[in-house]
Design a protein around this motif. Sequence first.
Motif: not given
Lengths: 238, 351
Positions: B226-230, B246-255, B274-275, B290-291
């Motif tokens: 959601q963060a990535f898209a919004e 890019l810097a902003g709201s971090p993007i994290m893997l579920e696991s 680091d997301g 990286y994913p």
Amino acid sequence: MAWSFFPLGDSAVLIEFGSGVDEKIHQEIRAAVRRIEGRPFPGFIECVSAFNTLCVYYDLMGLRLPGRKMTAYEHVCSLLREMEKTAGDDKEVQSGQVIDIPVCYGGEFGPDLGHVAELNGLSEEDVISIHAGGQYLVYAIGFAPGFPYLGGMPDTIAAPRKKTPRLSIPAGSVGIAGAQTGIYPIETPGGWQIIGRTPLELFRPGDSPPTLLQGGDYIRFCPIGPEEYRRLRGMQPL
Amino acid sequence: MSIRIHKPGLLTTVQDLGRTGYGKYGVIVSGAMDRSAHRIANWIAGNDDSAAALEITLSGFAAEFGQDHWIAITGGQMTPVINGRDVPMWRPVFVRQGSRLVFKRPVSGCRAYLAVSGGLDVPVVLGSRSTYLRAGIGGFEGRALKAGDELSVGLAPLRNPHPFPGERESRQSKASTISGAAGEDGSFYAVSWAVPWSVLPAYSPNPEIRFVRGRQWDDFTLRSRQAFAESSYKVTPQSDRMGYRLAGSPIMLESPREYLSEAVALGTVQIPADGQSIVLMADRQTLGGYPKIAQVISVDLPVMAQAAPGEHIKFREVTLQEAESLYLCQERKLKRLEMMIRLKLKEGYHA
């Protein structure tokens, strides 16, 4: 193993062949590459393979789309599926060549050899004989031009990356990172533990192909002394 | 010599449309970051798509022309002046020998292209004239330009205007296409027509960048997706030709887990531990571990390539089908533009 398809954006398809690092999967990918490059479809640009995937890049404008019912991605997938059907029709997969890589271990060329030995409770000679004792399959070329992703290093000489990467590692350096070993084709910064250096040039932009190693080749490391290193590099003896 | 570099500025390299076919050897594609602006510059200069041109970054560039040349400047607006006078972009400009081109300051965008009629004459290495900085091959001696470098230019497909419109003319030239603005001192002369804005990529400060889902989209947390898209992401100064960081709201893997390295593409958005997103650009490596959360669609890559550090990016999801039709539509527009430019040049100055 059935091919699975994924879009990599609007101009490439990624094909997955099973999971993990496996010599069988690797051979299957090589056979697929040969088939696709041997009969390139209109719009085909190039193939880039890795451990268990193969990426096919295409030019959207160059494709001959059959109609508006199918997206370009679906069209390319259908072309690739046709090729998958003929998989196994190939004559025996040509096995890669075995290439000897002379390496001068330790000393100024391999400043981390002692550290790798200590970490694993071995002598420097043990590390050299284990590293040079095996045969390694080149699973893929990437990261840098001519850099081989190698499989087959024994865990007994594994060593984590350096905490602070070196700013510059000379071309030809042979290193260990975790349970992987590799050779730096060009001078670059890097965090691998450097155990030796080869006098051979891995990247040869004037030649065809432009790299010493290719996916599917096997390599063996052969220990040499500093005099031999200098001779092979065409340098004056000390 | 035909172009002498006085100051290279932040980073100036010779680029064409890239080095394809060598990815399996680990050789990167390189090439112009903003391929649309690069292609259009070549068309205006009467060249083919494949000609080499200069990619000039942000500010500080200064050069002198050693001969009369037809040139084109496209891409980011970085206030180009010739002998102190503003020179218009996106149109043919005839420069006189000894004229001095300077980029004064970036106003919008961050990469300009300077194409010269005849193309930059540097050797083709592995099928391309693009500079591959890390391997030290291609372009001008395999490196970024320095003060004092002298670049040669190939045989120009356009002939010089005669009489030169800046000179005192006894009568008005009949060819109406040769009307336009000249530098006061006769150092250059720009034609009156230009590429219409409507056909250019949707350049804008703080642009919206459209994407399709990446292969590992589902591996990220719902909140991250959601963060990535919004939310919006800031372009950091660590961005370069290899990738936009890019810097902003971090993007994290579920696991968190390790992924095997696999091929990446122009516009792949990968997420390190680091997301913080990295959008891979012209000088990306061939494989990455990286994913991948997303893939910037092809039509928005030129827009991305003009984003300067400090600007904000907002991502918006589209379907693969939309991405494809947008691309086909844009390419058709560009084809028409190319034909229009060639016709205009034929009326005026084709050799």
